[in-house]
Scaffold this motif. Structure first.
Motif, PDB file in Angstrom:
ATOM      1  N   ASP A 188       0.838  -1.206   0.000  1.00 31.72           N
ATOM      2  CA  ASP A 188       0.000   0.000   0.000  1.00 31.72           C
ATOM      3  C   ASP A 188       0.873   1.257   0.000  1.00 31.72           C
ATOM      4  O   ASP A 188       1.545   1.547   0.984  1.00 31.72           O
ATOM      5  CB  ASP A 188      -0.911  -0.011   1.229  1.00 31.72           C
ATOM      6  N   PRO A 189       0.852   2.010  -1.105  1.00 37.33           N
ATOM      7  CA  PRO A 189       1.691   3.211  -1.188  1.00 37.33           C
ATOM      8  C   PRO A 189       1.401   4.225  -0.082  1.00 37.33           C
ATOM      9  O   PRO A 189       2.315   4.891   0.410  1.00 37.33           O
ATOM     10  CB  PRO A 189       1.354   3.800  -2.565  1.00 37.33           C
ATOM     11  N   GLU A 190       0.150   4.323   0.346  1.00 33.03           N
ATOM     12  CA  GLU A 190      -0.191   5.270   1.411  1.00 33.03           C
ATOM     13  C   GLU A 190       0.443   4.850   2.747  1.00 33.03           C
ATOM     14  O   GLU A 190       0.993   5.680   3.476  1.00 33.03           O
ATOM     15  CB  GLU A 190      -1.705   5.385   1.558  1.00 33.03           C
ATOM     16  N   SER A 191       0.378   3.569   3.056  1.00 31.53           N
ATOM     17  CA  SER A 191       1.013   3.074   4.282  1.00 31.53           C
ATOM     18  C   SER A 191       2.524   3.267   4.220  1.00 31.53           C
ATOM     19  O   SER A 191       3.158   3.655   5.210  1.00 31.53           O
ATOM     20  CB  SER A 191       0.702   1.591   4.493  1.00 31.53           C
ATOM     21  N   ARG A 192       3.103   2.992   3.070  1.00 24.47           N
ATOM     22  CA  ARG A 192       4.549   3.163   2.888  1.00 24.47           C
ATOM     23  C   ARG A 192       4.940   4.629   3.086  1.00 24.47           C
ATOM     24  O   ARG A 192       5.888   4.948   3.796  1.00 24.47           O
ATOM     25  CB  ARG A 192       4.979   2.674   1.506  1.00 24.47           C
ATOM     26  N   SER A 193       4.159   5.539   2.481  1.00 24.60           N
ATOM     27  CA  SER A 193       4.449   6.974   2.620  1.00 24.60           C
ATOM     28  C   SER A 193       4.334   7.417   4.071  1.00 24.60           C
ATOM     29  O   SER A 193       5.170   8.174   4.568  1.00 24.60           O
ATOM     30  CB  SER A 193       3.485   7.798   1.761  1.00 24.60           C
ATOM     31  N   ARG A 194       3.313   6.937   4.747  1.00 24.73           N
ATOM     32  CA  ARG A 194       3.100   7.302   6.147  1.00 24.73           C
ATOM     33  C   ARG A 194       4.269   6.794   7.017  1.00 24.73           C
ATOM     34  O   ARG A 194       4.815   7.527   7.829  1.00 24.73           O
ATOM     35  CB  ARG A 194       1.775   6.722   6.631  1.00 24.73           C
ATOM     36  N   ALA A 195       4.647   5.544   6.808  1.00 23.36           N
ATOM     37  CA  ALA A 195       5.735   4.960   7.612  1.00 23.36           C
ATOM     38  C   ALA A 195       7.051   5.678   7.353  1.00 23.36           C
ATOM     39  O   ALA A 195       7.767   6.027   8.306  1.00 23.36           O
ATOM     40  CB  ALA A 195       5.868   3.472   7.309  1.00 23.36           C
ATOM     41  N   THR A 196       7.389   5.909   6.096  1.00 26.60           N
ATOM     42  CA  THR A 196       8.668   6.557   5.799  1.00 26.60           C
ATOM     43  C   THR A 196       8.672   8.006   6.288  1.00 26.60           C
ATOM     44  O   THR A 196       9.700   8.490   6.765  1.00 26.60           O
ATOM     45  CB  THR A 196       9.015   6.482   4.302  1.00 26.60           C
ATOM     46  N   ALA A 197       7.541   8.682   6.216  1.00 29.71           N
ATOM     47  CA  ALA A 197       7.462  10.056   6.730  1.00 29.71           C
ATOM     48  C   ALA A 197       7.660  10.082   8.245  1.00 29.71           C
ATOM     49  O   ALA A 197       8.370  10.945   8.775  1.00 29.71           O
ATOM     50  CB  ALA A 197       6.127  10.683   6.360  1.00 29.71           C
ATOM     51  N   LEU A 198       7.057   9.146   8.942  1.00 31.03           N
ATOM     52  CA  LEU A 198       7.219   9.083  10.399  1.00 31.03           C
ATOM     53  C   LEU A 198       8.663   8.766  10.775  1.00 31.03           C
ATOM     54  O   LEU A 198       9.196   9.321  11.744  1.00 31.03           O
ATOM     55  CB  LEU A 198       6.272   8.054  10.996  1.00 31.03           C
TER      56      LEU A 198
END
Length: 129
Positions: free
Chosen positions: A59-69
């Motif tokens: 999931d690109p959204e989950s990946r973006s959220r995790a990497t941003a955090l």
């Protein structure tokens, strides 16, 4: 309500910090205080929640959220951990994003204290995986 909880935690966490106790925020990325409150809480690390980790590969959204955090944590000088790692793909992605500690079934099933002690003595490399 979350702001009230942060206010209630600030003083006790600051006292623990003064005593040398290291505090981590567990389940980070699930239900956490506002970013502005992180500095006031005297925490040294964050742990990404397994719900965030679960879909990080597909999931690109989950990946973006995790990497941003993870980037945010590094910018704030916090160490990072992720729980619920079940696949090598999750481990590689999070390791590549700078996550320092990876925990989950991918590395080992939970152990009782005696079994953990025996495993550590017979295979200390297990802890560095």
């Amino acid at each position: 309500e979350a702001i009230e909880r942060v206010a209630e935690l600030t003083r006790p966490l600051a006292a623990l910090h003064q005593m040398g106790v290291r505090v981590a925020l567990a389940d980070f990325g699930a239900a956490t205080p506002a970013v502005a409150d992180l500095g006031r809480l005297c925490v040294e690390s964050i742990k990404l929640d397994r719900r965030l980790v679960r879909d990080v590969v597909l999931d690109p959204e989950s990946r973006s959220r995790a990497t941003a955090l993870l980037r945010l944590a590094r910018a704030l000088g916090l160490s990072t951990a992720a729980v619920g790692i079940e696949t090598e793909a999750q481990a590689e992605l999070l390791r590549g994003a700078g996550c320092e500690i990876l925990q989950g079934y991918r590395f080992h099933r939970p152990l009782e204290v005696d079994a953990l002690h025996a495993a550590m003595q017979s295979a200390p490399a297990m802890l560095a995986a």
